[in-house]
Motif scaffolding. Sequence first.
Motif, PDB file in Angstrom:
ATOM      1  N   LEU A   1      -1.330  -5.778  -6.117  1.00 35.59           N
ATOM      2  CA  LEU A   1      -1.581  -6.109  -4.719  1.00 35.59           C
ATOM      3  C   LEU A   1      -2.816  -5.340  -4.274  1.00 35.59           C
ATOM      4  O   LEU A   1      -2.916  -4.128  -4.503  1.00 35.59           O
ATOM      5  N   GLN A   2      -3.731  -6.020  -3.668  1.00 37.43           N
ATOM      6  CA  GLN A   2      -5.030  -5.431  -3.327  1.00 37.43           C
ATOM      7  C   GLN A   2      -4.896  -4.246  -2.380  1.00 37.43           C
ATOM      8  O   GLN A   2      -4.194  -4.307  -1.370  1.00 37.43           O
TER       9      GLN A   2
ATOM     10  N   ASP B   1      -3.861   3.640   0.000  1.00 36.24           N
ATOM     11  CA  ASP B   1      -3.547   2.752   1.111  1.00 36.24           C
ATOM     12  C   ASP B   1      -2.332   3.323   1.850  1.00 36.24           C
ATOM     13  O   ASP B   1      -1.245   3.441   1.272  1.00 36.24           O
ATOM     14  N   PRO B   2      -2.449   3.685   3.128  1.00 36.72           N
ATOM     15  CA  PRO B   2      -1.329   4.301   3.851  1.00 36.72           C
ATOM     16  C   PRO B   2      -0.151   3.346   4.061  1.00 36.72           C
ATOM     17  O   PRO B   2       0.973   3.800   4.305  1.00 36.72           O
ATOM     18  N   GLU B   3      -0.377   2.031   3.991  1.00 39.19           N
ATOM     19  CA  GLU B   3       0.698   1.066   4.223  1.00 39.19           C
ATOM     20  C   GLU B   3       1.300   0.534   2.924  1.00 39.19           C
ATOM     21  O   GLU B   3       2.195  -0.295   2.962  1.00 39.19           O
ATOM     22  N   MET B   4       0.806   1.024   1.786  1.00 35.38           N
ATOM     23  CA  MET B   4       1.283   0.507   0.505  1.00 35.38           C
ATOM     24  C   MET B   4       1.767   1.641  -0.389  1.00 35.38           C
ATOM     25  O   MET B   4       1.098   2.675  -0.525  1.00 35.38           O
ATOM     26  N   GLU B   5       2.912   1.447  -0.987  1.00 37.25           N
ATOM     27  CA  GLU B   5       3.485   2.432  -1.898  1.00 37.25           C
ATOM     28  C   GLU B   5       3.631   1.816  -3.292  1.00 37.25           C
ATOM     29  O   GLU B   5       4.193   0.724  -3.442  1.00 37.25           O
ATOM     30  N   ILE B   6       3.110   2.507  -4.292  1.00 35.78           N
ATOM     31  CA  ILE B   6       3.188   2.032  -5.669  1.00 35.78           C
ATOM     32  C   ILE B   6       3.971   3.055  -6.485  1.00 35.78           C
ATOM     33  O   ILE B   6       3.608   4.236  -6.533  1.00 35.78           O
TER      34      ILE B   6
ATOM     35  N   LEU C   1       4.622  -3.096   0.428  1.00 38.29           N
ATOM     36  CA  LEU C   1       3.595  -3.167   1.465  1.00 38.29           C
ATOM     37  C   LEU C   1       4.260  -3.463   2.798  1.00 38.29           C
ATOM     38  O   LEU C   1       5.053  -4.391   2.925  1.00 38.29           O
ATOM     39  N   ARG C   2       3.915  -2.653   3.810  1.00 38.99           N
ATOM     40  CA  ARG C   2       4.375  -2.926   5.169  1.00 38.99           C
ATOM     41  C   ARG C   2       3.261  -3.664   5.908  1.00 38.99           C
ATOM     42  O   ARG C   2       2.132  -3.172   6.005  1.00 38.99           O
ATOM     43  N   ILE C   3       3.572  -4.842   6.424  1.00 39.20           N
ATOM     44  CA  ILE C   3       2.574  -5.658   7.115  1.00 39.20           C
ATOM     45  C   ILE C   3       2.412  -5.143   8.543  1.00 39.20           C
ATOM     46  O   ILE C   3       3.329  -5.234   9.366  1.00 39.20           O
ATOM     47  N   THR C   4       1.256  -4.596   8.828  1.00 39.34           N
ATOM     48  CA  THR C   4       0.985  -4.037  10.157  1.00 39.34           C
ATOM     49  C   THR C   4      -0.104  -4.791  10.902  1.00 39.34           C
ATOM     50  O   THR C   4      -0.330  -4.540  12.083  1.00 39.34           O
ATOM     51  N   ASP C   5      -0.774  -5.707  10.189  1.00 35.64           N
ATOM     52  CA  ASP C   5      -1.871  -6.442  10.814  1.00 35.64           C
ATOM     53  C   ASP C   5      -1.981  -7.803  10.139  1.00 35.64           C
ATOM     54  O   ASP C   5      -1.620  -7.970   8.969  1.00 35.64           O
ATOM     55  N   LEU C   6      -2.496  -8.770  10.874  1.00 36.58           N
ATOM     56  CA  LEU C   6      -2.629 -10.121  10.329  1.00 36.58           C
ATOM     57  C   LEU C   6      -3.530 -10.153   9.110  1.00 36.58           C
ATOM     58  O   LEU C   6      -3.353 -10.974   8.200  1.00 36.58           O
TER      59      LEU C   6
END
Length: 473
Positions: free
Chosen positions: A432-433, A441-446, A329-334
């Motif tokens: 991970l949710q 989810d564009p910010e998460m890779e599984i 997961l790339r954190i892009t927002d709080l």
Amino acid sequence: MTRDCVIGSRSLQFFSFFKKTFLPMSTEATNKPVFRDLQADDADPEITEISSLCFNCGEDGMTRLLLTKIPFYKEIILMSFECGHCGLKNNEVQSGDKIQEKGALIQVSVTSTKDLNRQVIKSDYATVKIPEIEFEIPPQSKRGEITTIEGILSKCIAGLEQDQPARRALDPDSAEKIDTFIQVLKDTKRCEKPFTIVIDDPSGNSYVENLNAPLVDPALTTTHYERNKEQNHLVGIYEEELKEIKEEEEEETQAEDDASHDTLADEVLHFGTNCPSCNAPCETNMKLTSIPYFKEVIIMATNCDACGHRTNEVKSGSGINEKGVKITLRITDLIDLSRDVLKSETCSLSIPELDFEVGAGTLGGKFTTLEGLLVAMKDQLSGQNPLMCGDSATSTLKEQMKHFNLKLDDIISGKSLGSRIILDDPAGNSYLQNVYAPEDDPEMEIVYYERTFEDNEELGLNDMKLENYSENE
């Protein structure tokens, strides 16, 4: 549900007495810890006296037991025997450490004198090897200790040199060979050539310092493994001795087994256990719950009234999956820090931007938010590890930890966006949710992957017998 029931080299003889004497005693004494801090002004140190047979004269003597702690080290049992008939006295210290669920194999590549200063905690059951010089210290040949790699070599040299004068007089050939090997150990101690030191501890209670902490140390490798029958016997675990415990556990869980799935889903179950911090009797709550778009899990929470320790753990309700899973997961927002996360006890966590990795089993199983997971990781690194942040830590290491905690705080507070959180679980039981569910989810890779032989070995799958398992091998 298992119990940590094996302590010390005489665990089989001691366990029955320990269970009948200390556990009920600590329950009656307002839930005091079984292993208490040793204090000079303690008016009631709870010394237990037992009538014991004197092996010298055959009469009855008196054994006194005191369960206490060595600060920043481990729990111990002080034993003192005195016979009033013949005057025989004997004092002994036994380890009170619980046996971990898995053994530990630690390998360190020593290339400089700096590596020789690594702190080492070696338990009684650990085997120490240096393959390059065919050197080995067998288990239980020496007491557990806190030392360094250089300290281990120095003690071995001193032990071999101790009886050399007598050997030279009685057996000159053997003395000459030992002198040659002593010189090899001295050359190794001076680190004239790189070498590898291997510590194999079936009890899982040994430790070697990470010089790059909290970052990954490329010269240090720690793997965990399932003990075989011989290793279980070495640490004092015998199936015969555990038969009574298993029968009690079966009786305790019979009502749970008879309950229906719907009943378990709506009910919080309670069972007695010991505190993982102070070993005092306490109660654990267990609840079966379902995570949307994932699977059912078992949440277990323990609250100790004696020391105030609180812990929660998550177990998978569906065993080991066919494939492992790696979630990035790339954190892009709080708001990403509010995502629900399930980290199983077999899952490792890494943050590439910090060159940081937490191995499987370090934080146990947790069901929390991503922020809660990072905070728990920080607390364990800085608040519960005296070898990194306590009196035993060097000023350089403390400065490294301070610098790392500042970077980690930036991620937790959302100041450092763009960081990646990677969960790698060979058992496939981590989650991970996905806030976009059921869409991707564009910010998460599984990524699902086939486990390696080493992954299966650590999970205990290579030795698992799936057919004709009732037959004796």
